[in-house]
Every structure is written in C-alpha cells, then in structure tokens.
Write a protein that holds these residues in place. Structure first.
Motif, mmCIF file in Angstrom:
data_model
loop_
_atom_site.group_PDB
_atom_site.id
_atom_site.type_symbol
_atom_site.label_atom_id
_atom_site.label_comp_id
_atom_site.label_asym_id
_atom_site.label_seq_id
_atom_site.Cartn_x
_atom_site.Cartn_y
_atom_site.Cartn_z
ATOM 1 N N ARG A 254 0.816 -1.219 0.000
ATOM 2 C CA ARG A 254 0.000 0.000 0.000
ATOM 3 C C ARG A 254 0.850 1.270 0.000
ATOM 4 N NH1 ARG A 254 -4.959 0.690 0.321
ATOM 5 N NH2 ARG A 254 -5.414 -1.379 1.127
ATOM 6 N N ARG A 255 1.916 1.319 0.783
ATOM 7 C CA ARG A 255 2.759 2.522 0.832
ATOM 8 C C ARG A 255 3.578 2.708 -0.438
ATOM 9 N NH1 ARG A 255 5.348 1.388 6.428
ATOM 10 N NH2 ARG A 255 6.998 0.905 4.982
ATOM 11 N N GLY A 256 3.803 1.634 -1.172
ATOM 12 C CA GLY A 256 4.508 1.742 -2.446
ATOM 13 C C GLY A 256 6.010 1.621 -2.362
ATOM 14 N N ASP A 257 6.545 1.435 -1.165
ATOM 15 C CA ASP A 257 8.001 1.339 -1.039
ATOM 16 C C ASP A 257 8.487 -0.103 -0.931
ATOM 17 O OD1 ASP A 257 6.986 0.843 1.474
ATOM 18 O OD2 ASP A 257 8.564 1.934 2.528
ATOM 19 N N ARG B 220 12.785 -3.286 -0.584
ATOM 20 C CA ARG B 220 12.219 -2.058 -0.035
ATOM 21 C C ARG B 220 13.109 -0.899 -0.441
ATOM 22 N NH1 ARG B 220 12.696 -1.911 5.880
ATOM 23 N NH2 ARG B 220 14.651 -0.857 5.423
ATOM 24 N N LEU B 221 12.497 0.145 -0.982
ATOM 25 C CA LEU B 221 13.240 1.354 -1.325
ATOM 26 C C LEU B 221 13.397 2.207 -0.069
ATOM 27 C CD1 LEU B 221 11.617 2.455 -4.701
ATOM 28 C CD2 LEU B 221 13.824 1.342 -4.365
ATOM 29 N N GLU B 222 14.578 2.716 0.144
ATOM 30 C CA GLU B 222 14.808 3.600 1.285
ATOM 31 C C GLU B 222 14.178 4.968 1.049
ATOM 32 O OE1 GLU B 222 16.028 2.650 4.182
ATOM 33 O OE2 GLU B 222 16.241 0.648 3.341
ATOM 34 N N ARG B 223 14.161 5.412 -0.209
ATOM 35 C CA ARG B 223 13.518 6.669 -0.593
ATOM 36 C C ARG B 223 12.746 6.435 -1.869
ATOM 37 N NH1 ARG B 223 18.644 10.463 -0.132
ATOM 38 N NH2 ARG B 223 19.211 8.962 -1.703
ATOM 39 N N GLY B 224 11.621 7.093 -2.020
ATOM 40 C CA GLY B 224 10.836 6.976 -3.242
ATOM 41 C C GLY B 224 9.828 5.839 -3.188
ATOM 42 N N ARG B 225 9.163 5.643 -4.296
ATOM 43 C CA ARG B 225 8.104 4.631 -4.416
ATOM 44 C C ARG B 225 8.278 3.862 -5.723
ATOM 45 N NH1 ARG B 225 7.760 5.573 0.150
ATOM 46 N NH2 ARG B 225 6.228 6.788 1.261
ATOM 47 N N PHE B 226 7.806 2.629 -5.727
ATOM 48 C CA PHE B 226 7.763 1.845 -6.958
ATOM 49 C C PHE B 226 6.592 2.334 -7.795
ATOM 50 C CE2 PHE B 226 9.871 -1.167 -4.052
ATOM 51 C CZ PHE B 226 11.000 -1.452 -4.791
ATOM 52 N N ILE B 227 6.815 2.558 -9.088
ATOM 53 C CA ILE B 227 5.760 3.019 -9.997
ATOM 54 C C ILE B 227 4.917 1.806 -10.390
ATOM 55 C CG2 ILE B 227 5.274 4.132 -12.205
ATOM 56 C CD1 ILE B 227 6.614 5.932 -10.092
ATOM 57 N N TRP B 228 3.603 1.940 -10.233
ATOM 58 C CA TRP B 228 2.692 0.812 -10.437
ATOM 59 C C TRP B 228 1.534 1.227 -11.328
ATOM 60 C CZ3 TRP B 228 5.300 -3.050 -8.739
ATOM 61 C CH2 TRP B 228 4.715 -4.305 -8.593
ATOM 62 N N GLN C 211 12.105 -2.695 -18.554
ATOM 63 C CA GLN C 211 11.143 -2.029 -17.686
ATOM 64 C C GLN C 211 11.234 -2.548 -16.252
ATOM 65 O OE1 GLN C 211 7.704 -2.947 -20.109
ATOM 66 N NE2 GLN C 211 7.422 -0.777 -20.612
ATOM 67 N N VAL C 212 11.441 -3.845 -16.093
ATOM 68 C CA VAL C 212 11.578 -4.427 -14.751
ATOM 69 C C VAL C 212 12.827 -3.893 -14.068
ATOM 70 C CG1 VAL C 212 11.952 -6.569 -13.468
ATOM 71 C CG2 VAL C 212 10.292 -6.498 -15.324
ATOM 72 N N ALA C 213 13.915 -3.789 -14.812
ATOM 73 C CA ALA C 213 15.146 -3.245 -14.242
ATOM 74 C C ALA C 213 14.921 -1.817 -13.750
ATOM 75 C CB ALA C 213 16.271 -3.293 -15.269
ATOM 76 N N MET C 214 14.210 -1.010 -14.541
ATOM 77 C CA MET C 214 13.912 0.358 -14.122
ATOM 78 C C MET C 214 12.999 0.371 -12.903
ATOM 79 S SD MET C 214 13.524 2.601 -17.608
ATOM 80 C CE MET C 214 12.622 1.414 -18.596
ATOM 81 N N LEU C 215 11.980 -0.496 -12.919
ATOM 82 C CA LEU C 215 11.054 -0.585 -11.797
ATOM 83 C C LEU C 215 11.800 -0.871 -10.497
ATOM 84 C CD1 LEU C 215 8.063 -1.033 -10.653
ATOM 85 C CD2 LEU C 215 8.571 -3.439 -11.004
ATOM 86 N N LEU C 216 12.689 -1.854 -10.527
ATOM 87 C CA LEU C 216 13.408 -2.246 -9.309
ATOM 88 C C LEU C 216 14.403 -1.197 -8.844
ATOM 89 C CD1 LEU C 216 13.911 -6.052 -9.918
ATOM 90 C CD2 LEU C 216 12.254 -4.929 -8.426
ATOM 91 N N GLU C 217 14.780 -0.279 -9.726
ATOM 92 C CA GLU C 217 15.660 0.827 -9.343
ATOM 93 C C GLU C 217 14.864 2.047 -8.877
ATOM 94 O OE1 GLU C 217 18.966 0.898 -9.114
ATOM 95 O OE2 GLU C 217 19.019 -1.211 -9.649
ATOM 96 N N GLY C 218 13.529 1.966 -8.947
ATOM 97 C CA GLY C 218 12.696 3.090 -8.536
ATOM 98 C C GLY C 218 12.505 4.131 -9.624
ATOM 99 N N ILE C 219 12.789 3.770 -10.878
ATOM 100 C CA ILE C 219 12.655 4.686 -12.017
ATOM 101 C C ILE C 219 11.265 4.490 -12.632
ATOM 102 C CG2 ILE C 219 13.555 5.256 -14.314
ATOM 103 C CD1 ILE C 219 16.257 4.103 -13.334
ATOM 104 N N ASP C 220 10.664 5.582 -13.099
ATOM 105 C CA ASP C 220 9.365 5.504 -13.754
ATOM 106 C C ASP C 220 9.521 4.788 -15.091
ATOM 107 O OD1 ASP C 220 6.859 5.789 -14.847
ATOM 108 O OD2 ASP C 220 6.728 7.936 -14.500
ATOM 109 N N TRP C 221 9.143 3.523 -15.158
ATOM 110 C CA TRP C 221 9.315 2.681 -16.338
ATOM 111 C C TRP C 221 8.306 3.007 -17.434
ATOM 112 C CZ3 TRP C 221 4.866 -0.023 -17.228
ATOM 113 C CH2 TRP C 221 4.020 -0.195 -16.134
ATOM 114 N N ARG C 222 7.273 3.783 -17.129
ATOM 115 C CA ARG C 222 6.242 4.094 -18.124
ATOM 116 C C ARG C 222 6.715 5.148 -19.115
ATOM 117 N NH1 ARG C 222 1.942 5.916 -13.953
ATOM 118 N NH2 ARG C 222 3.839 7.026 -13.436
ATOM 119 N N ARG C 223 7.499 6.128 -18.641
ATOM 120 C CA ARG C 223 7.962 7.224 -19.490
ATOM 121 C C ARG C 223 9.432 7.520 -19.218
ATOM 122 N NH1 ARG C 223 5.523 10.184 -16.530
ATOM 123 N NH2 ARG C 223 3.649 9.885 -15.926
#
Length: 115
Positions: A49-52, A70-78, A92-104
């Motif tokens: 729910r928190r996204g981290d 768990r990300l120490e800062r930021g949220r996973f884009i979902w 896209q998965v690699a970007m997701l796991l790094e906390g990068i917006d994989w959509r754009r």
C-alpha cells in the motif's frame, strides 16, 4: 538457478497487496486474481500500500522463490488499475526495481554534435 531464465515474462499485479502475505498466499493470488499458473516460471510482482515495498514470486522448477525489495527513498511506480496484471519487458523491470518511472523513461542527456 537463482533468478528467472531467458524468455521469462514479468507480470505486475495491479492494485495493492497485503505485504504480510507469504509464498503460498501470493501463489494463490496469481492463480485466482491473475488467472495465471504460478508454476509457469514467469515472475509475478506485488506492491504494498505505501509503495516502497515490492515482492517478486517465481518458480524455478524445484520450488517457489520470493524476493523482497524495499526502497529507502521513493516509491515503486505501479499501474493505476485496481485488478488484473501488466506484462513488462526486462528493461522495464530493471527500471522498476531501481525506482525509475518505467512508463515514461527520459534520457538525461542528448548528443548535440558528432565531433
């Protein structure tokens, strides 16, 4: 095998998931909510729910594997959908796991001259 092999698809479970769930509960969610086979070798990702916090679930042929990050800062884009799943490419998965917006994804630098 520690990680998923070549040709493996990664599915994001839309909506939020109770992060207290373990391997058995997540495998049941894959089967019931996503209508996929949890033993197919594909990777299934769930976000709290928190996204981290994100949990990845897959079968390596010998048993079920689960990775938690768990990300120490930021949220996973979902995805914004409340149900269903979205398939991602490995990039896209690699970007997701790094906390990068994989959509754009945006390049931070563009070459201006060749010489």
């Amino acid at each position: 095998m520690i990680g998923p092999g070549a040709g493996t698809r990664v599915w994001l479970a839309a909506g939020v998931t109770d992060m207290r769930c373990g391997i058995d509960s997540l495998a049941a969610k894959v089967q019931m909510a996503l209508t996929e086979d949890p033993f197919s070798g594909h990777v299934f990702a769930f976000r709290g729910r928190r996204g981290d916090l994100v949990k990845l679930l897959w079968s390596d042929g010998d048993g079920m594997c689960m990775l938690t990050k768990r990300l120490e800062r930021g949220r996973f884009i979902w995805p914004q959908a409340d149900s269903g799943g979205v398939s991602l490419s490995t990039a896209q998965v690699a970007m997701l796991l790094e906390g990068i917006d994989w959509r754009r994804p945006e390049r931070t630098w563009q070459p201006r001259v060749a010489v």
